[in-house]
Design a protein around this motif. Structure first.
Motif, PDB file in Angstrom:
ATOM      1  N   GLY A 171      21.350   9.842  14.524  1.00  0.00           N
ATOM      2  CA  GLY A 171      22.803   9.925  14.410  1.00  0.00           C
ATOM      3  C   GLY A 171      23.229  10.894  13.327  1.00  0.00           C
ATOM      4  O   GLY A 171      24.188  11.653  13.495  1.00  0.00           O
ATOM      5  N   ALA A 227      25.641  14.307  13.667  1.00  0.00           N
ATOM      6  CA  ALA A 227      26.963  14.162  13.065  1.00  0.00           C
ATOM      7  C   ALA A 227      27.554  15.504  12.656  1.00  0.00           C
ATOM      8  O   ALA A 227      26.836  16.436  12.281  1.00  0.00           O
ATOM      9  N   TRP A 274      28.495   8.368  13.719  1.00  0.00           N
ATOM     10  CA  TRP A 274      27.308   8.691  14.503  1.00  0.00           C
ATOM     11  C   TRP A 274      26.133   7.798  14.134  1.00  0.00           C
ATOM     12  O   TRP A 274      25.383   7.357  15.014  1.00  0.00           O
TER      13      TRP A 274
END
Length: 268
Positions: free
Chosen positions: A187, A191, A199
């Motif tokens: 994530g 991002a 995220w």
């Protein structure tokens, strides 16, 4: 897909790695080519998942699992074609319900179980069909794979308390948490400025949904007394064994995205 306690042998690592690499190459090529190539891959995977699920619940008739598998694959192809053509899915999503509803009629035992899990598989199929138009499909695949790999190695190296021993005795808390950490890392990589927390949390949520997808499939196998959904993939068991986490993650991400009206999902 699973995590074992510390000190477990690594005899399955070779077959798992080889089969995993082959699947990664096929999936990567389909994602890169996109369009109906990707749709065709998803239709094959979904068809095989329905075939294995039906065989788990009804082993007395080979025609029923094969028939439902073909119906499922064709339904995904039709839905995918509608999305790819740009004409919108419209009521075509209804074709995805044919196999689950027909299976509900043909499977005389555990009907509700089949209907619920086959519907989840079809929801995941819709998620992947819509995700194919964005980098989100790469994100989701990386989240699930990273979570699985991190969980596998952490579980075997660290061991510790079991996550849910009655359902999946190999899974540990160390592997589960390691999977979340790995997903958060993915994530972070995806991002953009100001969206890092979103995220990372979204990736952890997707990883958890994937882990629960794994747990649910393990529970079904334990219920019917079978170790693997099939033996199609060396070191991994069946297609459903390999894609159970993908199914859980894709279904949840798609459902939440529809509820939140994220354009990349609802367009088309």
């Amino acid at each position: 897909m699973g995590q074992s306690t510390a000190g477990s042998n690594w005899t399955d690592l070779g077959p798992r790695a080889g089969a995993g690499l082959a699947m990664a190459v096929v999936a990567g090529a389909a994602i890169w080519l996109g369009g109906m190539v990707f749709v065709s891959l998803i239709s094959v995977v979904i068809g095989l998942c329905i075939w294995e699920l039906t065989r788990l619940l009804r082993r007395d008739n080979a025609a029923v699992p094969m028939g439902l598998a073909i119906l499922s694959g064709v339904a995904v192809l039709l839905a995918g074609y509608q999305i790819e053509s740009g004409s919108g899915l419209g009521v075509w999503w209804l074709v995805l319900l044919i196999a689950p509803l027909l299976g509900f009629v043909l499977i005389t035992k555990d009907r509700a179980l089949f209907l619920a899990y086959s519907a989840l598989i079809m929801l995941a199929a819709l998620g992947f069909l819509h995700l194919s138009h964005s980098q989100l499909v790469i994100w989701l695949v990386l989240v699930v794979i990273t979570s699985d790999v991190a969980g596998y190695f952490a579980g075997r190296l660290l061991g510790g308390p079991k996550f849910w021993p009655r359902v999946s005795p190999k899974k540990t808390w160390s592997g589960t948490v390691a999977g979340w950490v790995g997903a958060a890392g993915i994530g972070f990589l995806f991002a953009s400025e100001g969206s890092t927390i979103f995220w990372m949390l979204g990736s952890v949520l997707a990883a958890f949904a994937g882990q629960m997808g794994d747990i649910v499939e393990s529970a079904i196998k334990r219920y019917v007394g079978i170790k693997d959904s099939s033996n199609l993939i060396p070191g991994h068991g069946g297609v459903l064994d390999r894609f159970d986490a993908m199914i859980g993650a894709a279904a949840l991400v798609y459902a939440l995205s529809i509820l939140l009206a994220i354009p990349v999902f609802v367009a088309g």
